[in-house]
Structures are given as C-alpha cells and as structure tokens.
Design an enzyme around this catalytic site. Structure first.
Site, PDB file in Angstrom:
ATOM      1  N   ASN A   7      11.196   6.292   4.672  1.00 62.97           N
ATOM      2  CA  ASN A   7      10.619   4.856   4.775  1.00 62.97           C
ATOM      3  C   ASN A   7      11.047   4.257   3.352  1.00 62.97           C
ATOM      4  O   ASN A   7      10.965   4.945   2.431  1.00 62.97           O
ATOM      5  CB  ASN A   7       9.128   4.823   4.945  1.00 62.97           C
ATOM      6  CG  ASN A   7       8.692   5.470   6.045  1.00 62.97           C
ATOM      7  OD1 ASN A   7       9.371   5.446   7.179  1.00 62.97           O
ATOM      8  ND2 ASN A   7       7.135   5.761   6.181  1.00 62.97           N
ATOM      9  N   TYR A  57      10.795   0.743   0.910  1.00 60.74           N
ATOM     10  CA  TYR A  57      10.179  -0.194   0.529  1.00 60.74           C
ATOM     11  C   TYR A  57      10.855  -1.005  -0.818  1.00 60.74           C
ATOM     12  O   TYR A  57      11.156  -2.261  -0.839  1.00 60.74           O
ATOM     13  CB  TYR A  57       8.962  -0.488   0.366  1.00 60.74           C
ATOM     14  CG  TYR A  57       8.180  -0.284   1.864  1.00 60.74           C
ATOM     15  CD1 TYR A  57       7.953  -1.193   2.742  1.00 60.74           C
ATOM     16  CD2 TYR A  57       7.948   1.224   2.415  1.00 60.74           C
ATOM     17  CE1 TYR A  57       7.479  -1.215   4.268  1.00 60.74           C
ATOM     18  CE2 TYR A  57       7.230   1.057   3.710  1.00 60.74           C
ATOM     19  CZ  TYR A  57       7.112   0.144   4.600  1.00 60.74           C
ATOM     20  OH  TYR A  57       6.735   0.323   5.799  1.00 60.74           O
ATOM     21  N   GLU A  70      10.680   3.269   8.420  1.00 63.08           N
ATOM     22  CA  GLU A  70       9.725   2.228   8.162  1.00 63.08           C
ATOM     23  C   GLU A  70      10.674   1.418   7.323  1.00 63.08           C
ATOM     24  O   GLU A  70      11.181   1.843   6.118  1.00 63.08           O
ATOM     25  CB  GLU A  70       8.591   2.375   7.615  1.00 63.08           C
ATOM     26  CG  GLU A  70       7.509   2.806   8.417  1.00 63.08           C
ATOM     27  CD  GLU A  70       6.265   3.208   7.733  1.00 63.08           C
ATOM     28  OE1 GLU A  70       5.962   2.569   6.840  1.00 63.08           O
ATOM     29  OE2 GLU A  70       5.539   4.120   8.259  1.00 63.08           O
TER      30      GLU A  70
HETATM   31  C1  FCB Z   1       3.840   2.848   4.630  1.00 68.66           C
HETATM   32  C2  FCB Z   1       2.794   3.137   5.417  1.00 68.66           C
HETATM   33  C3  FCB Z   1       2.560   2.074   6.459  1.00 68.66           C
HETATM   34  C4  FCB Z   1       2.327   0.778   6.125  1.00 68.66           C
HETATM   35  C5  FCB Z   1       3.447   0.302   5.132  1.00 68.66           C
HETATM   36  C6  FCB Z   1       3.396  -0.920   4.599  1.00 68.66           C
HETATM   37  O1  FCB Z   1       3.493   3.425   3.269  1.00 68.66           O
HETATM   38  O2  FCB Z   1       3.399   4.205   6.089  1.00 68.66           O
HETATM   39  O3  FCB Z   1       1.471   2.602   7.293  1.00 68.66           O
HETATM   40  O4  FCB Z   1       1.223   0.737   5.385  1.00 68.66           O
HETATM   41  O5  FCB Z   1       3.604   1.425   3.957  1.00 68.66           O
END
Ligand code: FCB
Length: 477
Positions: free
Chosen positions: A309, A311, A382
């Site tokens: 994941n 971000y 993600e």
């Molecule tokens: C991650 C989580 C997901 C969501 C995103 C924005 O840390 O796995 O559930 O909250 O962030």
C-alpha cells in the site's frame, strides 16, 4: 508549458504518452469490511475493537461509527453490479473476523460466512477475481480483552480463524492476503492510540507487531496446507523515508523511521530477521524478550506475492537539540524510541489528509522491495487520495483524484519498465467510506456515497479508471 516561476510540484507528473501495461495486469479496487459493511449487529456479528473504539467518546471525529457505513452488507449485489459496470477485473475486500467467528474463537458463524460466500459467488458470476484480506483491523473485542495483539495467543487465534475461512471459501478464492498494514495495527493501535484499541505503550506496540507477523506466518502455513494452489501474501504499507538535509543527523533520523515504518516488517517477513540497528534503537523500549525460538522462521514462511500500500513519503529531521524530551512512556507515539524525530513538510501539494503527493515515491518503493528483498510478484494493494468532493448537477468531477491516480499509474508503469514484477493495482477505494479516526469526513472513493440516502454516484475518476482498464493502460495526452 512549464513556467520557471512555478516548477511542477513533486510527484505531480505531467500527463504523458500512452502507456500500456503487461497482458493480464490485474486492475482492481479495494475496500475493507468495517469501512463499508455496516450491519454491525446483524447476522450474528459481535463487536470488534473498532466498534468499541468508535463508540467511545472523543475517539473518532464527530462520533462517527461504522454501524451503517455504506450499508454494503445489504446492498452487496448492487455494489458488485456497479463494479462490473466499471469493468473491474478484481475486487479486494476484507472478511470481518467478528462476523464469521464472533468471539474470536470457537465455531464459525454460518450466517456470517454465508455473506462472504454470496459476495464471492456474485463476483465470480460477473467475471471479477475476488481478492480476500483476512484481517483489516477488526479484532473481535473478546480477544482484545484477553490482551489483544501484544498477547502471543492472539497469533494462534488468527491462524484458527484463517483455517475456518479457508474451509468455507478456499474452493473459490485464489488470492489471499493475511494482514492489511500491520504497522497501523501495531503502532497506531497500541503505540499512539490513534486507532483501535487506542492503547499507548511502545513495548506493547512492538509486541503487537511481532505477534501480527507470527499470526501471518501461522495463517500462511494453515492456508497452504489446506489450499495448495492458493496465491498467498501479506499487505504492508511502505513509505520512502528521506532526510530533510545532508546533515548526518537527519540521515540518522531517516534510518530510524525507515526501521520502524518499513524494515520492522520487511526484514522478518522476507529475510527472517529483525534489523540489528532497529533492535538497538528500541533498546529503551523493549528487550525483544517476546521473540521465541522459531518465531522468525514461522514469520518468514514462503509466500507467493507481496501486497504494497502506497500513499506518500516521510521527510524527517533530527530532533531539535536542547528541546525537552518526554520519556517514551509519557509520550504516546507511533514511533516508539524515536518519538522525538521531526516530520517535515516540504510545501508541495497535499491531499485532504495533508499527505504529500509524491508519485516518484511509488517507483522508489516498488524498486526497493524488488531489488533489496524479493523476486516475488508485487501488487499495489492500495493507492489513492482523499479530496473534498462536491456534487454538482448530480455529478462529481474529482479532477484532483483523477490526476493522482494518473500520476501513480505512470509511476507504476515506470517501475515495471525498470524490471519490477508488478502484477496488479488496486485503487483505494471503490467508494467513499468510514475513514477510521476521521469518520466520514474524508472521501477516498471513486464512487460518491450519499450517507443519508445511500445513493452511489461514480465520480469522474471512476469513469476514467474504467477506460484505463478497458485499454489496459493510460491514454497519451
Ligand atoms: C490505509 C488503510 C485503508 C484506508 C487508507 C486510506 O492505511 O489500509 O483502510 O484507510 O489507508
């Protein structure tokens, strides 16, 4: 046209040429049980730590809870139809442990399992590959009452639960990930207390991290034994960690945070050991006496894939000299032993979470995992962004989110070109949902949810993503 007075912000890549992904690239979207299902007390479900936490005053913005959320539990067939309309090839969802094994131990709850059986069947009927996550943070409350993840026994309970889900769904689900983001469960749940169960003790956070990974290893062994052809993995959230300057003290701060955020998990899972410098950094917090012989071998049980994941990036600087330092036990922090490290903002564009937009960081992250740790297939499980959306004439034009996806998909393609075996990408999230401690105040969805009426409106980014999937890549500009 580039303007020298306004250089492009870090990570906001300008839209570029047509980019086609490898054949069979798995295009998906992700959600998590507590964030979308609602029906918190139906079908035999009992409370998880997130029910308790969200119902505790002051824990979640505006006192929001997941009691109703997107009401997905009742609207599941329509939601799957919507996924099919968007052309999704895969859907990553999580199973709510307290729905299928209410107290966290003992027999399965048939009604709970049945919901996921119907979901999986519905997906398969629409040609959508189910991607099942076993644990997206909803620990049954009785297990927390018995000590939670800092208690070793919870790892064994998790493996039993994994077995029970495998028995019920193993014949129709190929892709399984054990944990979602163990860093958050351990360090936000037991370190800073910003997430459920809201405890703040550095040593507990470290123990929780270890037992989560132990539970993962035991679950992989159980799943492998009963479903030899399943594709098994784990999802970790990773950040590039960059020093704010050339100062060696800043480099050391980056090393420490990288240790806690990334290597705490990558090293045990993929190398079977904790990094020596991390153990040294945590000396004041714990002596790692909770690690028993054989644990690291269990944790490093071979997997078939790694979910990542992504971000944003962390930029960090050394503590300010002379500043009054709180001893770690008086300073609730998700960075035990390093709570005095400063997190620096660079003034680049941010999302509504205040997270810096940094698409090149995705290339760095994927390359690092591949080049330093493993040849296993990687999946972005993600990636996405919260922005303030608005419905105008029944439409939501989320140009910012669309640009975020575009930039990060270009980064994903760059990583593939550099040799990373990236096999799929899941947008976070299919729809707006309960964003943990932020409640419903942050919207990450490609689909707008009206929480009063439960009306769903695909945003511009959803339409755009459908086109990306259709052409297996990005159009040129
Ligand atoms: C991650 C989580 C997901 C969501 C995103 C924005 O840390 O796995 O559930 O909250 O962030």
């Amino acid at each position: 046209m580039s303007n020298p007075n306004h250089p492009p912000a870090v990570g906001v890549l300008e839209q570029g040429p047509e980019l086609i992904f490898p054949p069979g690239f798995l295009w998906g979207a992700a959600t998590a049980a507590y964030q979308i299902e609602g029906a918190a007390t139906e079908g035999g479900r009992t409370p998880s730590i997130w029910d308790t936490f969200s119902h505790t005053e002051g824990r979640v913005v505006n006192g929001h809870t997941g009691d109703v959320a997107c009401d997905h539990y009742h609207r599941m067939p329509d939601d799957v139809r919507m996924m099919a309309d968007l052309g999704l090839r895969s859907y990553r969802f999580s199973v709510a442990w307290p729905r299928v094994q209410p107290g966290g131990s003992g027999p399965a709850n048939a009604e709970g399992l049945d919901f996921y059986r119907r979901l999986v069947d519905e997906l398969l009927n629409h040609g959508i590959e189910p991607w099942l996550t076993l644990y997206h943070w909803d620990l049954p409350q009785p297990l927390e009452d018995a000590g939670g993840w800092p208690a070793r026994d919870t790892a064994g309970r998790f493996a039993d639960y994994a077995q029970l889900v495998a028995d019920a769904l193993g014949d129709r689900v190929t892709y399984w990930t054990t944990l979602n983001e163990p860093w958050c469960s351990a360090f936000l749940g037991y370190g800073s207390g910003a997430h459920a169960p809201g405890r703040s003790d550095g040593a507990d956070a470290v123990r929780a991290g270890h037992h989560l990974m132990l539970g993962h290893g035991l679950a992989v062994q159980a799943l492998r034994a009963s479903r030899p052809s399943a594709q098994l993995g784990v999802t970790v959230n990773l950040y590039p960690v960059t020093p704010a300057s050339d100062d060696p003290a800043d480099a050391d701060a980056a090393r420490r945070i990288d240790g806690l955020a990334n290597r705490f998990f990558l090293d045990p899972l993929l190398r079977g050991s904790y990094p020596a410098d991390l153990v040294a950094d945590l000396k004041q917090v714990t002596d790692f006496g909770h690690v028993q012989d054989g644990d690291l071998t269990t944790i490093a049980t071979p997997m078939d894939l790694v979910g990542i994941n992504y971000y944003s990036r962390h930029v960090v600087a050394a503590p300010v000299e002379g500043a009054q330092q709180e001893p770690y036990w008086r300073a609730p922090s998700c960075w035990p032993g390093s709570q005095d490290v400063r997190f620096v903002t660079r003034g680049v564009p941010v999302t509504d979470m205040n997270w810096e937009i940094d698409a090149p960081g995705l290339v760095e992250t994927l390359r690092r995992v591949h080049e330093e740790y493993t040849d296993l297939p990687l999946y972005v499980t993600e990636n996405g962004s919260a922005f303030v959306d608005e419905v105008v004439d029944g439409k939501v034009d989320d140009a910012d989110r669309l640009a975020y996806f575009d930039a990060h998909l270009r980064a994903a393609h760059e990583a593939i070109t550099a040799g990373v075996p990236l096999r799929g990408y899941f947008a976070w999230s299919l729809m707006d949902n309960f964003e943990w401690a932020w409640g419903y105040t942050k919207r990450f969805g490609m689909v707008w949810i009206d929480y009063d009426t439960q009306i769903r409106i695909p945003k511009s980014s959803a339409r755009w993503y459908a086109e990306v999937i259709r052409r297996n890549g990005l159009a040129g500009q």
